[in-house]
Design a protein around this motif. Structure first.
Motif, mmCIF file in Angstrom:
data_model
loop_
_atom_site.group_PDB
_atom_site.id
_atom_site.type_symbol
_atom_site.label_atom_id
_atom_site.label_comp_id
_atom_site.label_asym_id
_atom_site.label_seq_id
_atom_site.Cartn_x
_atom_site.Cartn_y
_atom_site.Cartn_z
ATOM 1 N N LEU A 4 -6.114 -31.821 -61.525
ATOM 2 C CA LEU A 4 -5.300 -32.869 -60.895
ATOM 3 C C LEU A 4 -4.286 -33.410 -61.898
ATOM 4 O O LEU A 4 -3.118 -33.619 -61.572
ATOM 5 N N ALA A 5 -4.748 -33.612 -63.134
ATOM 6 C CA ALA A 5 -3.865 -34.187 -64.147
ATOM 7 C C ALA A 5 -2.699 -33.252 -64.421
ATOM 8 O O ALA A 5 -1.551 -33.700 -64.498
ATOM 9 N N MET A 6 -2.959 -31.960 -64.548
ATOM 10 C CA MET A 6 -1.858 -31.034 -64.806
ATOM 11 C C MET A 6 -0.943 -30.932 -63.588
ATOM 12 O O MET A 6 0.254 -30.725 -63.730
ATOM 13 N N ARG B 260 0.652 -21.530 -62.053
ATOM 14 C CA ARG B 260 0.087 -21.759 -63.380
ATOM 15 C C ARG B 260 -1.235 -22.517 -63.307
ATOM 16 O O ARG B 260 -2.111 -22.323 -64.135
ATOM 17 N N MET C 56 -0.254 -33.406 -61.672
ATOM 18 C CA MET C 56 0.588 -34.607 -61.757
ATOM 19 C C MET C 56 1.699 -34.436 -62.773
ATOM 20 O O MET C 56 2.778 -34.989 -62.620
ATOM 21 N N VAL C 57 1.400 -33.687 -63.826
ATOM 22 C CA VAL C 57 2.420 -33.474 -64.848
ATOM 23 C C VAL C 57 3.507 -32.547 -64.311
ATOM 24 O O VAL C 57 4.593 -32.462 -64.876
ATOM 25 N N GLY C 58 3.220 -31.865 -63.204
ATOM 26 C CA GLY C 58 4.259 -31.065 -62.574
ATOM 27 C C GLY C 58 4.047 -29.566 -62.688
ATOM 28 O O GLY C 58 4.934 -28.784 -62.383
ATOM 29 N N GLU C 59 2.880 -29.164 -63.142
ATOM 30 C CA GLU C 59 2.563 -27.741 -63.273
ATOM 31 C C GLU C 59 2.574 -27.082 -61.890
ATOM 32 O O GLU C 59 1.985 -27.604 -60.951
ATOM 33 N N PRO C 60 3.256 -25.940 -61.747
ATOM 34 C CA PRO C 60 3.267 -25.273 -60.437
ATOM 35 C C PRO C 60 1.916 -24.631 -60.110
ATOM 36 O O PRO C 60 1.126 -24.345 -61.007
ATOM 37 N N HIS C 61 1.684 -24.401 -58.818
ATOM 38 C CA HIS C 61 0.400 -23.856 -58.370
ATOM 39 C C HIS C 61 0.018 -22.577 -59.108
ATOM 40 O O HIS C 61 -1.123 -22.379 -59.471
#
Ligand SMILES: Nc1ncnc2c1ncn2[C@@H]1O[C@H](COP(=O)(O)OP(=O)(O)OP(=O)(O)O)[C@@H](O)[C@H]1O
Ligand code: SF4
Ligand SMILES: [Mg+2]
Lengths: 316, 286
Positions: B163-165, B174, B167-172
């Motif tokens: 969830l945290a990553m 990755r 929120m940071v904007g990591e695409p699905h």
């Protein structure tokens, strides 16, 4: 006063649990302003995390709406997360144990800044880790090599890479050693002052709220019961539950008397599957009236930005 | 994980057979050479494992068979594991409609009567060399693995660090490959081993049923040839015991390794340990 960055307007969240429904948050209204810290105080199970996760859009509200910069949010949360970041309660869970600190920060930087070269990237990463007062050498460590406080700093640094407007802290210090809690609070305070972040500080302990925040909001059994500037609320709580909460929290200035009270004094929180009718606090309220048992008290606005949900105040 | 003796023995056996498959044929003799002087001979110094009805050296055949069998096993495992990952992990990660679709597919393959289907497909496909056999085995054998991976990915993708990553904007993409998948390596390697062993067994079964090209040499085709020449009735035990034993050994190795993998990657055990840590910390604080 400036405009709120993030607002919750009458949001509710009900979870389906088998055939029954858990009414975890009911009719919660909250506004976060730039450069201000709001503390959300409530005992365990009062719905604080649920509200934080609603604000972080992990769940859609059952009713009500979340507003960012005055506009109701909808659609994909990608853009939303440029403005709002959440710090989780458990620093042991919010870093992937398989990635080094550097990986976490580099990903966040790459996703949010145009980095031209490796040197550029390194510079930004170092800048971030220094902002949370960690030495550069921590970059190449794995989460399991860090203490809880250090992890929480890394988590905050990662969130800062996004350059958010709002930081939601879900009991960010509750799982940390007592000795480093104060440092963490000071770090949050500094971020608010330096970046003008709007901060939501969730806690179950009123002492840390008293230390850090500007405004206080008290939750009980999924409902907000009282809110306002912290000095006023703490010095003169209006809602019987807030009074109980403040009385039972240790206060060095009031001496030993408080040792007589402990958490048990607060009694059992009510079931959220079948919450008490009317005011959810009425079974435990020493001054409950007839109307309290049947009708939920509305929000009563008082002077100085204070408000409460209690028939006592409404009647006056 | 390597500390467990079971795992060590199991892996040693597997390594032995892999090495045998890779280097054996270089050392061993020609498995197809017919020695007319020695037909159906019991083990001797000349032919350590004896010879077949056709005067072929059983040792040389067993070694060559290792290559044939392991090749099919590994290929089938690669194919099966890949499909299991590509179907199971996205299903668990995305949930919702994606999950429904992929889950339907998985269940379809789970309840399909695999063996008859393999027989039909294998009979239908022209030329059943090792590659085709491996493909068929892999295509029909991924569903159980996909289901396990789905369940694991489901619980992982709601963990805070994912969830945290997000929120940071990591695409699905990755999030799936860099955050979720690395936690499944234990399961995936167990699955791969399973697939490999299953592949070896299935190949033997198919060969025994006469579906594999009898031109290729594997433990399965050896047993099948022995069976056709009624080696059992004629007491030519050295013809079918070595390949049978090899298959049994591989099976044992798999079981041993699985014990160890279970201990390491059983998330229930790990979770239990974590919650105990958290609880004790809470108690200590209070
Ligand atoms: N996903 C969920 N499904 C069902 N019920 C839930 C879910 N999440 C929370 N709840 C319930 O909602 C209620 C409020 O939980 P929440 O985690 O918000 O409390 P909290 O105030 O954060 O407590 P704590 O101080 O212990 O963290 C609890 O009764 C909890 O069991
Ligand atoms: S509304 Fe009634 S029961 Fe609720 S806190 Fe006020 S007085 Fe007590
Ligand atoms: Mg919580």
């Amino acid at each position: 006063m400036s405009q709120p960055v993030l607002e919750a307007r009458a949001v509710s969240k009900h979870f389906a649990a088998g055939r029954s429904t858990v009414r975890a948050v009911e009719d919660a209204t909250l506004a976060l302003l730039p450069g201000r810290i709001v503390a959300l105080v409530g005992e365990s199970g009062s719905g604080k995390t649920t509200l934080a996760r609603l604000l972080a859009r992990f769940y859609a509200p059952t009713s009500g709406e979340i507003r960012l910069h005055g506009e109701a949010v909808q659609g994909k949360p990608r853009e939303y997360y440029r403005a709002v970041q959440l710090i989780f309660q458990d620093p042991f869970g919010s870093l992937n144990p398989l990635h080094r600190v550097r990986y976490n920060l580099e990903r966040a930087v790459k996703l949010h800044h145009a980095v031209r070269s490796k040197a550029d990237l390194d510079e930004k990463v170092v800048e971030l880790i220094e902002r949370v007062s960690l030495a550069e050498s921590y970059l190449d460590k794995f989460p399991h090599e860090l203490s809880g406080g250090q992890r929480q700093r890394v988590v905050i640094a990662r969130a800062l890479a996004v350059e958010p407007k709002v930081l939601l802290g879900d009991e960010p210090i509750s799982m940390l050693d007592v000795s480093i809690r104060l440092e963490m609070l000071n770090l949050l305070e500094r971020l608010r002052a330096e970046d003008g972040l709007a901060l939501l500080y969730i806690t179950h302990d009123i002492a840390s709220a008293r230390y850090l925040c500007d405004d206080i909001v008290v939750m009980y059994a999924g409902r907000m019961v009282e809110g306002g500037p912290k000095e006023d609320v703490i010095a003169d709580p209006l809602h019987p539950y807030t009074q109980l909460l403040i009385d039972s929290s240790p206060d060095p200035e009031r001496g030993d008397r408080n040792n007589l009270f402990d958490a048990e004094d607060l009694g059992e929180p009510p079931s959220l599957i079948d919450p008490p009718s009317g005011c959810r606090f009425h079974p435990r309220c020493p001054v409950a009236m007839d109307i309290c048992r049947t009708q939920a008290p509305p929000r009563t606005e008082l002077t100085d930005g204070r408000w409460t949900h209690c028939w006592l105040q409404e009647k006056k | 994980m390597l500390k467990s003796w079971k795992v060590r023995i199991g892996l040693s056996i597997l390594t032995f057979f892999v090495l045998l498959a890779v280097f054996g044929p270089v050392v061993g003799g020609d498995p197809r050479a017919n020695d007319i002087q020695a037909i159906s001979q019991a083990p001797s110094f000349q032919h350590l494992f004896g010879t077949t009805q056709f005067g072929q050296d059983v040792l040389a055949q067993t070694i060559a068979g290792a290559r044939g069998s392991m090749l099919v096993g590994i290929l089938a495992a690669v194919i099966g594991t890949l499909i299991a990952i590509l179907v199971g992990v996205p299903a668990g990660y995305f949930g919702g409609a994606v999950d429904n679709g992929l889950n339907f597919l998985t269940n379809l393959f789970l309840v399909m009567p695999v063996l008859p289907l393999i027989l039909i497909v294998a009979g239908y496909v022209q030329g059943t060399g090792p590659f085709v056999i491996a493909l068929i085995i892999g295509l029909f054998g991924w569903s159980g693995g996909a289901r396990t991976l789905r369940a694991q990915a489901l619980s992982l993708s709601s963990r805070d660090f994912v969830l945290a990553m997000r929120m940071v904007g990591e695409p699905h993409r990755r999030l799936i490959f860099c955050e979720v998948l690395p936690h499944l390596t234990g399961w995936i390697s167990a699955m791969f081993l399973h697939g490999m062993i299953g592949g070896v067994m299935a190949e033997a079964g198919l060969a025994f049923l006469g579906i594999t090209d009898s031109g290729s040499i594997s433990w399965g085709t050896m047993i099948q040839a022995a069976q056709q020449q009624s080696a059992v009735l004629r007491g030519l035990w050295w013809w079918f015991v070595p390949p049978g034993l090899c298959i049994a050994l591989i099976g044992t190795a798999a079981t041993l390794v699985n014990f160890g993998v279970d201990e390491v990657s059983n998330p229930k055990l790990r979770m239990a340990r974590r919650s105990v840590v958290v609880r004790t910390r809470k108690v200590a604080e209070a």
